[in-house]
Design a protein around this motif. Structure first.
Motif, PDB file in Angstrom:
ATOM      1  N   LYS A 231     -27.647  28.405  25.844  1.00  0.00           N
ATOM      2  CA  LYS A 231     -26.471  27.541  25.845  1.00  0.00           C
ATOM      3  C   LYS A 231     -25.194  28.363  25.987  1.00  0.00           C
ATOM      4  O   LYS A 231     -24.285  28.018  26.764  1.00  0.00           O
ATOM      5  N   ARG A 232     -25.114  29.440  25.230  1.00  0.00           N
ATOM      6  CA  ARG A 232     -23.920  30.280  25.261  1.00  0.00           C
ATOM      7  C   ARG A 232     -23.713  30.903  26.638  1.00  0.00           C
ATOM      8  O   ARG A 232     -22.603  30.884  27.188  1.00  0.00           O
ATOM      9  N   LEU A 233     -24.789  31.434  27.215  1.00  0.00           N
ATOM     10  CA  LEU A 233     -24.666  32.121  28.497  1.00  0.00           C
ATOM     11  C   LEU A 233     -24.364  31.159  29.634  1.00  0.00           C
ATOM     12  O   LEU A 233     -23.568  31.475  30.536  1.00  0.00           O
ATOM     13  N   LEU A 234     -24.988  29.980  29.632  1.00  0.00           N
ATOM     14  CA  LEU A 234     -24.730  29.022  30.707  1.00  0.00           C
ATOM     15  C   LEU A 234     -23.287  28.526  30.669  1.00  0.00           C
ATOM     16  O   LEU A 234     -22.671  28.309  31.727  1.00  0.00           O
ATOM     17  N   ALA A 235     -22.738  28.350  29.471  1.00  0.00           N
ATOM     18  CA  ALA A 235     -21.334  27.945  29.363  1.00  0.00           C
ATOM     19  C   ALA A 235     -20.421  29.065  29.825  1.00  0.00           C
ATOM     20  O   ALA A 235     -19.459  28.846  30.579  1.00  0.00           O
ATOM     21  N   LEU A 236     -20.721  30.279  29.423  1.00  0.00           N
ATOM     22  CA  LEU A 236     -19.898  31.430  29.794  1.00  0.00           C
ATOM     23  C   LEU A 236     -19.965  31.691  31.292  1.00  0.00           C
ATOM     24  O   LEU A 236     -18.967  32.052  31.924  1.00  0.00           O
ATOM     25  N   GLY A 237     -21.144  31.489  31.879  1.00  0.00           N
ATOM     26  CA  GLY A 237     -21.334  31.805  33.289  1.00  0.00           C
ATOM     27  C   GLY A 237     -20.591  30.909  34.250  1.00  0.00           C
ATOM     28  O   GLY A 237     -20.474  31.236  35.437  1.00  0.00           O
ATOM     29  N   MET A 238     -20.058  29.784  33.757  1.00  0.00           N
ATOM     30  CA  MET A 238     -19.362  28.858  34.643  1.00  0.00           C
ATOM     31  C   MET A 238     -18.041  29.411  35.153  1.00  0.00           C
ATOM     32  O   MET A 238     -17.589  29.065  36.236  1.00  0.00           O
ATOM     33  N   ASP A 239     -17.383  30.256  34.350  1.00  0.00           N
ATOM     34  CA  ASP A 239     -16.033  30.663  34.760  1.00  0.00           C
ATOM     35  C   ASP A 239     -15.732  32.142  34.497  1.00  0.00           C
ATOM     36  O   ASP A 239     -14.578  32.549  34.512  1.00  0.00           O
ATOM     37  N   ARG A 240     -16.780  32.937  34.267  1.00  0.00           N
ATOM     38  CA  ARG A 240     -16.554  34.366  34.040  1.00  0.00           C
ATOM     39  C   ARG A 240     -17.056  35.161  35.235  1.00  0.00           C
ATOM     40  O   ARG A 240     -18.023  34.771  35.911  1.00  0.00           O
ATOM     41  N   PRO A 241     -16.439  36.314  35.539  1.00  0.00           N
ATOM     42  CA  PRO A 241     -16.913  37.156  36.643  1.00  0.00           C
ATOM     43  C   PRO A 241     -18.359  37.599  36.418  1.00  0.00           C
ATOM     44  O   PRO A 241     -18.816  37.737  35.281  1.00  0.00           O
ATOM     45  N   LEU A 242     -19.055  37.843  37.505  1.00  0.00           N
ATOM     46  CA  LEU A 242     -20.456  38.226  37.438  1.00  0.00           C
ATOM     47  C   LEU A 242     -20.667  39.443  36.550  1.00  0.00           C
ATOM     48  O   LEU A 242     -21.621  39.493  35.766  1.00  0.00           O
ATOM     49  N   VAL A 243     -19.796  40.421  36.633  1.00  0.00           N
ATOM     50  CA  VAL A 243     -19.982  41.635  35.844  1.00  0.00           C
ATOM     51  C   VAL A 243     -19.938  41.309  34.352  1.00  0.00           C
ATOM     52  O   VAL A 243     -20.700  41.886  33.556  1.00  0.00           O
ATOM     53  N   ASP A 244     -19.089  40.372  33.946  1.00  0.00           N
ATOM     54  CA  ASP A 244     -19.030  39.973  32.543  1.00  0.00           C
ATOM     55  C   ASP A 244     -20.305  39.237  32.131  1.00  0.00           C
ATOM     56  O   ASP A 244     -20.828  39.443  31.037  1.00  0.00           O
TER      57      ASP A 244
END
Length: 280
Positions: A231-244
């Protein structure tokens, strides 16, 4: 707060003690069902209900014996959004503070659903409009009653989005469709919604509770820590750069890798056995 909350003892099933409370929380094994309980008003969000819902969601989020949650409504509706009679009174009494409820209640409710460290299933048993629709989209999975009325509704009363819809709706259906649904404020069906990309299972109304309970039970028997990290990663992955995102994935995998669930599942795989997860 007036919310009725589930016990955290080791019994297999617990029930709310006051069936007139604005929010009920019932436990069946590792699944907690949170029910909006104003059926005569289609679960319109009164101040009492909103406060109770914040408390109920915080309680089940912190309860480590709860490994999956179902959110639903009593009666024929899931939730039709703000109780407008009460809102009109607030506007008349103090227009400068009539919308404090967005920050005080709606945003914490959506945050609790979206960030809860366990899966949440919305059992959309009937009409689901406005903030109620925002709550459903903030859940991880959805079961819809066939033919239920869905809608954003906000512009129909001269308002804009709240309850996270400005983020969750375009992510689900795309920006163009989200603009249409918000600006025109037309109602739509679950059948339309799933066709547009709002993921969910559509079942006959009488099967919603059973279908949601089945999904929640499956999730409650799964790797709870891994679900929380996902859940945390899918939410973060929506608007963070790939490297992050790559860095956070490494952190998440390491965290999951230290769990008994992971170690046991690897052993089970090597032994050609089905893994059993205990949530830790």
């Amino acid at each position: 707060m007036p919310a009725s909350t589930a016990s955290t003892d080791s019994t297999d099933s617990t029930d709310s003690t006051d069936d007139t409370a604005p929010v009920l929380v019932d436990r069946e094994g590792a699944v907690a069902t949170v029910t909006l309980n104003r059926p005569d008003s289609y679960n319109a969000l009164s101040l009492e209900l909103k406060k109770a819902l914040v408390t109920a969601l915080e309680t089940v989020a912190e309860d480590t014996d709860v490994r999956a949650v179902v959110l639903t409504g009593a009666g024929r509706a899931f939730c039709v959004g703000q109780a407008l009679g009460e809102h009109a009174e607030a506007l008349e009494a103090d227009p400068d503070h009539a919308f404090d409820t967005v920050a005080l209640h709606y945003s914490p409710i959506v945050t609790a659903l979206a960030t809860m460290p366990k899966p949440v299933v919305a059992a959309v048993n009937g009409a689901c409009v406005g903030a109620g629709f925002g709550f459903a989209l903030a859940c991880d999975l959805r079961v819809f009653a066939a033919g239920a009325t869905l809608g954003t509704a906000f512009s129909g009363i001269g308002l804009t989005c709240d309850s996270g819809l400005a983020a969750t709706l375009p992510r689900a259906v795309g920006e163009a469709r989200a603009r249409e649904l918000v600006l025109l404020a037309r109602n739509f069906t679950p059948e339309e919604a799933t066709g547009w990309g709002i993921a969910g299972e559509v079942v006959p109304p009488e099967e919603v509770a059973t279908a949601a309970a089945r999904i929640a039970a499956q999730l409650a028997a799964g790797p709870t820590v891994a679900y929380a990290e996902s859940k945390r990663l899918l939410a973060l992955g929506m608007d963070r750069p790939l490297v992050d995102v790559l860095g956070e994935e490494a952190v998440g995998q390491a965290r999951c890798g230290r769990t008994r669930d992971h170690a046991g599942a690897v052993t089970a795989f090597l032994n050609r056995e089905k893994p059993t997860f205990n949530g830790s």
